[in-house]
Motif scaffolding. Structure first.
Motif, PDB file in Angstrom:
ATOM      1  N   LEU A 172      93.099  33.772  42.860  1.00 36.27           N
ATOM      2  CA  LEU A 172      94.132  32.340  42.975  1.00 36.27           C
ATOM      3  C   LEU A 172      95.292  33.432  43.212  1.00 36.27           C
ATOM      4  N   PHE A 173      96.215  32.681  43.918  1.00 32.16           N
ATOM      5  CA  PHE A 173      97.649  33.227  43.355  1.00 32.16           C
ATOM      6  C   PHE A 173      98.221  34.054  44.766  1.00 32.16           C
ATOM      7  N   ARG A 174      97.187  34.349  45.775  1.00 36.19           N
ATOM      8  CA  ARG A 174      97.182  35.329  46.243  1.00 36.19           C
ATOM      9  C   ARG A 174      96.780  37.060  45.439  1.00 36.19           C
ATOM     10  N   SER A 175      95.674  36.439  45.607  1.00 43.36           N
ATOM     11  CA  SER A 175      94.400  37.667  45.105  1.00 43.36           C
ATOM     12  C   SER A 175      94.992  38.040  43.557  1.00 43.36           C
ATOM     13  N   GLN A 176      95.156  37.404  42.709  1.00 44.50           N
ATOM     14  CA  GLN A 176      95.884  37.642  41.745  1.00 44.50           C
ATOM     15  C   GLN A 176      94.210  38.025  41.044  1.00 44.50           C
ATOM     16  N   HIS A 177      93.288  38.177  39.714  1.00 44.80           N
ATOM     17  CA  HIS A 177      92.104  38.123  39.502  1.00 44.80           C
ATOM     18  C   HIS A 177      91.747  37.645  38.577  1.00 44.80           C
ATOM     19  N   PHE A 178      91.275  36.784  37.824  1.00 41.08           N
ATOM     20  CA  PHE A 178      90.997  36.233  36.268  1.00 41.08           C
ATOM     21  C   PHE A 178      89.638  36.426  36.200  1.00 41.08           C
ATOM     22  N   ASP A 179      89.372  36.696  34.953  1.00 48.43           N
ATOM     23  CA  ASP A 179      88.446  36.751  33.930  1.00 48.43           C
ATOM     24  C   ASP A 179      88.171  35.445  32.843  1.00 48.43           C
ATOM     25  N   PRO A 180      87.068  34.894  33.489  1.00 43.09           N
ATOM     26  CA  PRO A 180      86.350  34.058  32.712  1.00 43.09           C
ATOM     27  C   PRO A 180      86.156  33.800  31.221  1.00 43.09           C
ATOM     28  N   ILE A 181      87.066  33.358  29.847  1.00 44.62           N
ATOM     29  CA  ILE A 181      86.398  33.380  28.554  1.00 44.62           C
ATOM     30  C   ILE A 181      85.754  32.429  28.656  1.00 44.62           C
ATOM     31  N   ARG A 182      85.696  30.984  29.100  1.00 47.92           N
ATOM     32  CA  ARG A 182      84.628  29.922  29.090  1.00 47.92           C
ATOM     33  C   ARG A 182      85.180  29.295  31.013  1.00 47.92           C
ATOM     34  N   VAL A 183      83.689  28.945  30.536  1.00 50.31           N
ATOM     35  CA  VAL A 183      83.533  28.071  32.262  1.00 50.31           C
ATOM     36  C   VAL A 183      82.343  27.432  31.639  1.00 50.31           C
ATOM     37  N   ASP A 184      82.861  26.039  31.535  1.00 50.40           N
ATOM     38  CA  ASP A 184      81.786  24.481  31.597  1.00 50.40           C
ATOM     39  C   ASP A 184      82.392  23.335  32.991  1.00 50.40           C
ATOM     40  N   ASP A 185      81.429  22.144  32.861  1.00 49.68           N
ATOM     41  CA  ASP A 185      82.076  20.963  34.000  1.00 49.68           C
ATOM     42  C   ASP A 185      83.309  20.578  33.930  1.00 49.68           C
ATOM     43  N   GLU A 186      83.776  20.809  32.469  1.00 45.84           N
ATOM     44  CA  GLU A 186      85.699  19.937  32.718  1.00 45.84           C
ATOM     45  C   GLU A 186      86.319  21.125  32.732  1.00 45.84           C
ATOM     46  N   GLY A 187      85.934  22.726  32.166  1.00 44.00           N
ATOM     47  CA  GLY A 187      87.389  23.440  32.336  1.00 44.00           C
ATOM     48  C   GLY A 187      86.916  25.195  32.465  1.00 44.00           C
ATOM     49  N   ILE A 188      87.970  25.121  33.056  1.00 40.89           N
ATOM     50  CA  ILE A 188      87.246  26.830  33.037  1.00 40.89           C
ATOM     51  C   ILE A 188      89.128  27.385  32.710  1.00 40.89           C
ATOM     52  N   TYR A 189      88.653  28.451  31.875  1.00 44.09           N
ATOM     53  CA  TYR A 189      89.583  28.835  30.982  1.00 44.09           C
ATOM     54  C   TYR A 189      89.160  30.608  31.050  1.00 44.09           C
ATOM     55  N   ALA A 190      90.479  31.151  31.820  1.00 48.25           N
ATOM     56  CA  ALA A 190      90.452  32.920  31.713  1.00 48.25           C
ATOM     57  C   ALA A 190      91.850  33.429  31.807  1.00 48.25           C
ATOM     58  N   ARG A 191      91.670  34.518  31.854  1.00 45.43           N
ATOM     59  CA  ARG A 191      93.182  35.664  31.947  1.00 45.43           C
ATOM     60  C   ARG A 191      92.847  36.624  32.941  1.00 45.43           C
ATOM     61  N   LYS A 192      94.456  37.054  33.214  1.00 45.20           N
ATOM     62  CA  LYS A 192      94.579  37.298  34.233  1.00 45.20           C
ATOM     63  C   LYS A 192      93.990  38.635  34.383  1.00 45.20           C
ATOM     64  N   SER A 193      93.655  39.409  34.684  1.00 39.97           N
ATOM     65  CA  SER A 193      92.796  41.178  34.846  1.00 39.97           C
ATOM     66  C   SER A 193      93.529  42.189  34.368  1.00 39.97           C
ATOM     67  N   ASN A 194      94.802  41.993  34.772  1.00 41.88           N
ATOM     68  CA  ASN A 194      95.605  43.529  35.191  1.00 41.88           C
ATOM     69  C   ASN A 194      96.706  42.505  34.166  1.00 41.88           C
ATOM     70  N   SER A 195      96.627  41.572  33.717  1.00 44.06           N
ATOM     71  CA  SER A 195      97.230  41.161  31.845  1.00 44.06           C
ATOM     72  C   SER A 195      96.547  40.129  31.733  1.00 44.06           C
ATOM     73  N   PRO A 196      96.187  40.716  30.425  1.00 49.69           N
ATOM     74  CA  PRO A 196      95.027  40.249  29.115  1.00 49.69           C
ATOM     75  C   PRO A 196      95.935  38.823  28.922  1.00 49.69           C
ATOM     76  N   ASN A 197      97.009  39.288  28.743  1.00 49.68           N
ATOM     77  CA  ASN A 197      97.757  37.872  27.645  1.00 49.68           C
ATOM     78  C   ASN A 197      98.371  37.341  28.574  1.00 49.68           C
ATOM     79  N   GLU A 198      97.677  37.238  29.638  1.00 54.88           N
ATOM     80  CA  GLU A 198      98.463  35.738  30.447  1.00 54.88           C
ATOM     81  C   GLU A 198      97.441  35.232  30.839  1.00 54.88           C
ATOM     82  N   GLY A 199      97.192  33.912  31.682  1.00 54.15           N
ATOM     83  CA  GLY A 199      95.910  33.390  31.956  1.00 54.15           C
ATOM     84  C   GLY A 199      96.105  32.076  32.944  1.00 54.15           C
TER      85      GLY A 199
END
Length: 156
Positions: free
Chosen positions: A84-111
């Motif tokens: 998202l946001f012009r090539s910022q990669h996100f690693d999901p922590i949880r994925v379900d039908d109602e929500g996706i929760y993810a951390r930035k790959s290069n900054s795990p304290n942001e998401g």
């Protein structure tokens, strides 16, 4: 004289899903509690931005990804992540039908938290100085509120 047709108004006083006061909703649930850095709401049917705070801008690829990602296989999204946001990669922590929760790959304290309702995708990012759990809780509360409004209109 023509008879007027009654307009259904939800319990929240909203005559249609397009009448939601997003400034008020987002301010009440997320911004007033400092639970989101950048917050946006996308209408899924036409991929229009109905709310975004501050000078935060969404590019077309991000809008498309936010609307499409819930249609993808959740296991694949979880394994591969997304951009998202012009090539910022996100690693999901949880994925379900109602929500996706993810951390930035290069900054795990942001998401980011993405919440899907029938009509909208609500997104809230959190910075390293914020509590991710607060962003999750407040974003889910917005989703629950909007889903309740959507259910009001289905009952017509």
């Amino acid at each position: 004289m023509k008879e007027s047709v009654p307009i259904h108004v939800s319990q929240a006083g909203v005559a249609s899903m397009d009448d939601i006061d997003w400034n008020s909703v987002i301010s009440t649930f997320i911004l007033s509690s400092d639970a989101g850095d950048h917050v946006f709401v996308i209408k899924q049917t036409d991929k229009s931005i109905v709310f975004q705070n501050s000078a935060f801008e969404l590019d077309e690829t991000t809008i498309d990804t936010c609307c499409r990602i819930f249609l993808d296989n959740g296991a694949v999204v979880f394994k591969e992540g997304f951009e998202l946001f012009r090539s910022q990669h996100f690693d999901p922590i949880r994925v379900d039908d109602e929500g996706i929760y993810a951390r930035k790959s290069n900054s795990p304290n942001e998401g980011i938290v993405l919440i899907r309702t029938f009509h909208f995708v609500i997104g809230a990012t959190y910075a390293s100085t914020m509590y991710p759990a607060a962003t999750v809780e407040c974003s889910e509360a917005v989703g629950d509120y909007v889903r309740a409004l959507e259910e009001d209109f289905v009952r017509i």
